[in-house]
Structure formats: structure tokens, C-alpha cells
Design a protein around this motif. Structure first.
Motif, PDB file in Angstrom:
ATOM      1  N   UNK A 156      -2.641 -65.511 -58.552  1.00 41.15           N
ATOM      2  CA  UNK A 156      -2.849 -66.938 -58.343  1.00 41.15           C
ATOM      3  C   UNK A 156      -3.278 -67.290 -56.930  1.00 41.15           C
ATOM      4  N   UNK A 157      -3.286 -66.312 -56.028  1.00 37.90           N
ATOM      5  CA  UNK A 157      -3.772 -66.595 -54.673  1.00 37.90           C
ATOM      6  C   UNK A 157      -5.298 -66.722 -54.683  1.00 37.90           C
ATOM      7  N   UNK A 158      -5.859 -67.714 -53.987  1.00 39.10           N
ATOM      8  CA  UNK A 158      -7.320 -67.908 -54.003  1.00 39.10           C
ATOM      9  C   UNK A 158      -8.057 -66.725 -53.378  1.00 39.10           C
ATOM     10  N   UNK A 159      -9.156 -66.327 -54.009  1.00 40.89           N
ATOM     11  CA  UNK A 159     -10.031 -65.299 -53.447  1.00 40.89           C
ATOM     12  C   UNK A 159     -11.426 -65.839 -53.161  1.00 40.89           C
ATOM     13  N   UNK A 160     -11.689 -67.089 -53.536  1.00 43.30           N
ATOM     14  CA  UNK A 160     -12.949 -67.735 -53.172  1.00 43.30           C
ATOM     15  C   UNK A 160     -12.800 -69.249 -53.277  1.00 43.30           C
ATOM     16  N   UNK A 161     -13.290 -69.930 -52.237  1.00 42.93           N
ATOM     17  CA  UNK A 161     -13.271 -71.394 -52.184  1.00 42.93           C
ATOM     18  C   UNK A 161     -14.702 -71.937 -52.196  1.00 42.93           C
ATOM     19  N   UNK A 162     -14.796 -73.227 -52.491  1.00 44.18           N
ATOM     20  CA  UNK A 162     -16.047 -73.970 -52.317  1.00 44.18           C
ATOM     21  C   UNK A 162     -15.686 -75.389 -51.896  1.00 44.18           C
ATOM     22  N   UNK A 163     -16.668 -76.084 -51.328  1.00 44.20           N
ATOM     23  CA  UNK A 163     -16.452 -77.469 -50.886  1.00 44.20           C
ATOM     24  C   UNK A 163     -17.551 -78.353 -51.442  1.00 44.20           C
ATOM     25  N   UNK A 164     -17.138 -79.435 -52.114  1.00 43.75           N
ATOM     26  CA  UNK A 164     -18.044 -80.496 -52.539  1.00 43.75           C
ATOM     27  C   UNK A 164     -17.739 -81.737 -51.718  1.00 43.75           C
ATOM     28  N   UNK A 165     -18.730 -82.594 -51.567  1.00 40.46           N
ATOM     29  CA  UNK A 165     -18.482 -83.862 -50.884  1.00 40.46           C
ATOM     30  C   UNK A 165     -19.150 -84.998 -51.648  1.00 40.46           C
ATOM     31  N   UNK A 166     -18.649 -86.216 -51.407  1.00 34.20           N
ATOM     32  CA  UNK A 166     -19.164 -87.390 -52.091  1.00 34.20           C
ATOM     33  C   UNK A 166     -18.870 -88.621 -51.243  1.00 34.20           C
ATOM     34  N   UNK A 167     -19.719 -89.626 -51.369  1.00 42.17           N
ATOM     35  CA  UNK A 167     -19.459 -90.892 -50.679  1.00 42.17           C
ATOM     36  C   UNK A 167     -19.036 -91.989 -51.641  1.00 42.17           C
ATOM     37  N   UNK A 168     -18.937 -91.658 -52.945  1.00 42.31           N
ATOM     38  CA  UNK A 168     -18.454 -92.647 -53.908  1.00 42.31           C
ATOM     39  C   UNK A 168     -17.361 -92.096 -54.813  1.00 42.31           C
ATOM     40  N   UNK A 169     -17.047 -90.805 -54.681  1.00 40.10           N
ATOM     41  CA  UNK A 169     -16.029 -90.202 -55.516  1.00 40.10           C
ATOM     42  C   UNK A 169     -16.481 -89.928 -56.936  1.00 40.10           C
ATOM     43  N   UNK A 170     -17.764 -90.141 -57.215  1.00 40.22           N
ATOM     44  CA  UNK A 170     -18.301 -89.935 -58.564  1.00 40.22           C
ATOM     45  C   UNK A 170     -19.354 -88.822 -58.570  1.00 40.22           C
ATOM     46  N   UNK A 171     -20.320 -88.964 -57.698  1.00 42.86           N
ATOM     47  CA  UNK A 171     -21.392 -87.974 -57.582  1.00 42.86           C
ATOM     48  C   UNK A 171     -21.047 -86.990 -56.468  1.00 42.86           C
ATOM     49  N   UNK A 172     -20.983 -85.713 -56.827  1.00 44.71           N
ATOM     50  CA  UNK A 172     -20.561 -84.679 -55.888  1.00 44.71           C
ATOM     51  C   UNK A 172     -21.699 -83.722 -55.573  1.00 44.71           C
ATOM     52  N   UNK A 173     -21.691 -83.226 -54.332  1.00 41.48           N
ATOM     53  CA  UNK A 173     -22.693 -82.259 -53.885  1.00 41.48           C
ATOM     54  C   UNK A 173     -21.992 -81.033 -53.321  1.00 41.48           C
ATOM     55  N   UNK A 174     -22.351 -79.864 -53.813  1.00 44.26           N
ATOM     56  CA  UNK A 174     -21.793 -78.610 -53.267  1.00 44.26           C
ATOM     57  C   UNK A 174     -22.457 -78.337 -51.909  1.00 44.26           C
ATOM     58  N   UNK A 175     -21.647 -78.199 -50.862  1.00 43.34           N
ATOM     59  CA  UNK A 175     -22.187 -78.008 -49.520  1.00 43.34           C
ATOM     60  C   UNK A 175     -21.803 -76.676 -48.887  1.00 43.34           C
ATOM     61  N   UNK A 176     -20.781 -76.027 -49.444  1.00 44.65           N
ATOM     62  CA  UNK A 176     -20.343 -74.769 -48.831  1.00 44.65           C
ATOM     63  C   UNK A 176     -19.614 -73.940 -49.872  1.00 44.65           C
ATOM     64  N   UNK A 177     -19.812 -72.623 -49.792  1.00 47.69           N
ATOM     65  CA  UNK A 177     -19.075 -71.675 -50.630  1.00 47.69           C
ATOM     66  C   UNK A 177     -18.641 -70.520 -49.749  1.00 47.69           C
ATOM     67  N   UNK A 178     -17.407 -70.138 -49.840  1.00 46.31           N
ATOM     68  CA  UNK A 178     -16.904 -69.047 -49.016  1.00 46.31           C
ATOM     69  C   UNK A 178     -17.410 -67.706 -49.535  1.00 46.31           C
ATOM     70  N   UNK A 179     -17.171 -66.673 -48.767  1.00 44.61           N
ATOM     71  CA  UNK A 179     -17.432 -65.324 -49.246  1.00 44.61           C
ATOM     72  C   UNK A 179     -16.514 -65.037 -50.438  1.00 44.61           C
ATOM     73  N   UNK A 180     -16.956 -64.197 -51.362  1.00 48.34           N
ATOM     74  CA  UNK A 180     -16.064 -63.822 -52.463  1.00 48.34           C
ATOM     75  C   UNK A 180     -15.040 -62.794 -51.995  1.00 48.34           C
ATOM     76  N   UNK A 181     -14.056 -62.568 -52.815  1.00 46.36           N
ATOM     77  CA  UNK A 181     -13.061 -61.511 -52.568  1.00 46.36           C
ATOM     78  C   UNK A 181     -12.333 -61.686 -51.234  1.00 46.36           C
TER      79      UNK A 181
END
Length: 293
Positions: free
Chosen positions: A205-230
Motif C-alpha cells: 500500500x505504500x506509493x511507488x508512483x505519484x502524479x499531480x493534476x491542477x485545476x482552477x475550477x475543480x472540474x477540469x483537470x490537467x496533468x502537469x507532473x508525473x514522478x519516476x516509477x518504482x
């Protein structure tokens, strides 16, 4: 007498032939000379003559009071000139040439209009060792999903690594990714996270990969970053892990996603998490070039 006359005639003929051999034809001229600005430079362009009756072309311009000359092939119809400054105007001359071992013949000198290079950018360097912690409260976050019997979401931001958050495992279980949304009243800059693993022996259950989305309305999201895997899950649970993004991202709504976990579980668990802005250092590339000009 007749013999002398013949010798004189032969000498004059040989001299004429030698002069003819040493003659260099005037080079053909190029046409349609133009110039276009580039970042820190300019591109000089021209149209080649159809007969290609020249050996090479020379492009000239003035830099720091001195004439800079660049020879280009007869088959070339443009030249990129770099190392120029935005605060100065530059004009370029171009001329074709023919030559042999002793002489050079130049064609017509053509001159471009003046051009001002495009200014170099101001670069932002991000400093992952200089982090400013952002205020995040339980009321600002939502989790997907949430286990009802343990590991409530407030434990994720209570600044106590001994408590823990756990996504759903007994009911309402959903496949990855799971996520945490953070809502701000105003545009906020986020560039890193810190987290602790749950303070137990199991790595599942420990995370091995993260990503970050952002939004200015809380409805439409944009993926802006993804970490390295593993990402490593073998860090001692007592140690805090710092994971910087590639830059600071600005938004009112952030969604931090867990894309993968140790053991490929359908749940996620963490001891504590905090969110940060990275320090920034601005570098004016044009100013640096001016100092080195």
C-alpha cells in the motif's frame, strides 16, 4: 629580321594567352537579401543566382566596433548568426567572390535592413532544498477513496506520523489511481511533497508512483507532473521522504494521485503528508550575455 619579327610575335601571343589564363570572371550576384530576428541572433537569407558563377559568399557585420566576416558555401542560401544582443541593432552585408592564387574579384555588396535580436529569456531555477511549507487543513482535503473503519483523512495532515490515512479496503474499494485533492481560496504555488510511510512493518500500500493534476475550477483537470516509477518503499518508517516536482505549479485546486503501490494493492496508506513551495532563483540570460559580450 624576319626571324626577329617571328620571335616578337610569338612572345606577344604567349603573353596574351597568359593574361587570358589569369583573368577571373566577375562573380554572379545573389538577390533578395533579407534578415529575420532570432533569440540572441539573426538569420540572414538570400536567393542564389541560377548560374552559380561564384566561388563563395561572405557575410559581414559589425560587433563591438570590429567587422566579423563569415564565408559560406556557394550552395548555401542562409546563415544563422548568434551571440548578438537585444539592445543593439545589426545590419549585414553579403557579397559573392571568385578568386585564384593571386587575385580576388568581388560582386555587388548587398545590405540587409537593420534587425534587433529577440531578447533571451529570464530562467527560473527551482531549489528543492529550499522548501516553504503550505498550510493544509483537514477541511481543505478530500480523499478517494476512504476506509470507514480506520485511517481517517484528517490523519494525513495532522502532523503526526504515528497516525495514518487508509483508503477503502473493506467496502467501496476502487482500483488505482487514488488521490487527495487540496482546495485553496486563492492561486497557490506548489512544488514538492513530503511524506511518512505508515509506522508499521508492512510495505504493501505504500506509493511507488505519484502524479499531480491542477485545476482552477475543480472540474477540469490537467496533468502537469508525473514522478519516476518504482519509487523506493524501503525507507525507514521513521524517516520523512521529500519528493520535489520539476517546478512550482500554480492553481486553486490540486490533485495528488497515487498511480501505483507496493504489492499492486487496490488501497493506499500513509502516515503523514505535507505540501511545499520550492524556492526560486531568477537568471536573466540576456543580462549574462551583455556582461560577456
Amino acid at each position: 629580321m624576319k626571324k626577329i619579327f617571328c620571335l616578337l610575335f610569338i612572345g606577344m601571343a604567349l603573353s596574351a594567352c597568359k593574361k587570358e589564363e589569369n583573368q577571373i570572371s566577375m562573380p554572379s550576384d545573389i538577390s533578395n537579401v533579407s534578415v529575420e530576428p532570432r533569440v540572441g541572433g539573426a538569420v540572414v537569407k538570400w536567393t542564389l543566382p541560377q548560374d552559380s558563377n561564384f566561388l563563395y559568399a561572405e557575410v559581414r557585420y559589425t560587433k563591438k566596433g570590429e567587422i566579423v566576416k563569415t564565408n559560406v558555401s556557394k550552395y548555401t542560401d542562409s546563415l544563422l548568426v548568434t551571440g548578438l544582443l537585444n539592445k543593439l541593432d545589426y545590419t549585414f552585408e553579403i557579397q559573392t567572390f571568385n578568386k585564384d592564387l593571386t587575385r580576388i574579384e568581388g560582386g555587388t555588396v548587398l545590405t540587409t535592413s537593420a534587425v534587433k535580436p529577440i531578447r533571451r529569456s529570464i530562467q527560473t531555477v527551482y531549489l528543492p532544498l529550499q522548501l516553504t511549507k503550505l498550510a493544509v487543513t483537514n477541511a481543505m482535503i478530500q480523499t478517494y477513496t476512504q476506509e470507514s473503519t480506520e485511517g481517517h483523512k484528517e490523519n494525513l495532515v495532522d502532523e503526526n506520523k504515528s497516525t495514518y490515512w487508509h483508503s477503502a479496503w473493506s467496502a467501496g474499494v476502487q482500483p488505482l489511481p487514488h488521490w487527495i485533492t487540496i482546495t485553496y481560496k486563492d492561486i497557490t504555488s506548489m512544488g514538492a511533497i513530503k511524506y511518512y510511510f505508515r509506522q508499521n512493518a508492512s510495505a504493501n500500500g505504500r506509493p511507488t508512483q505519484f502524479a499531480l493534476d491542477k485545476s482552477n475550477d475543480g472540474i477540469t483537470w490537467t496533468r502537469v507532473w508525473t514522478s519516476s516509477p518504482n519509487l523506493s518503499t524501503s525507507t525507514a518508517v521513521a524517516n520523512e521522504i521529500t519528493l520535489p516536482f520539476d517546478k512550482n505549479y500554480q492553481a486553486k485546486y490540486f490533485k495528488l494521485l497515487v498511480l501505483a503501490t507496493q504489492g499492486n494493492t487496490t488501497y493506499v496508506t500513509l502516515g503523514d503528508m505535507s505540501f511545499h513551495t520550492m524556492g526560486e532563483e531568477l537568471t536573466d540570460l540576456e543580462e549574462i550575455e551583455e556582461n560577456n559580450y
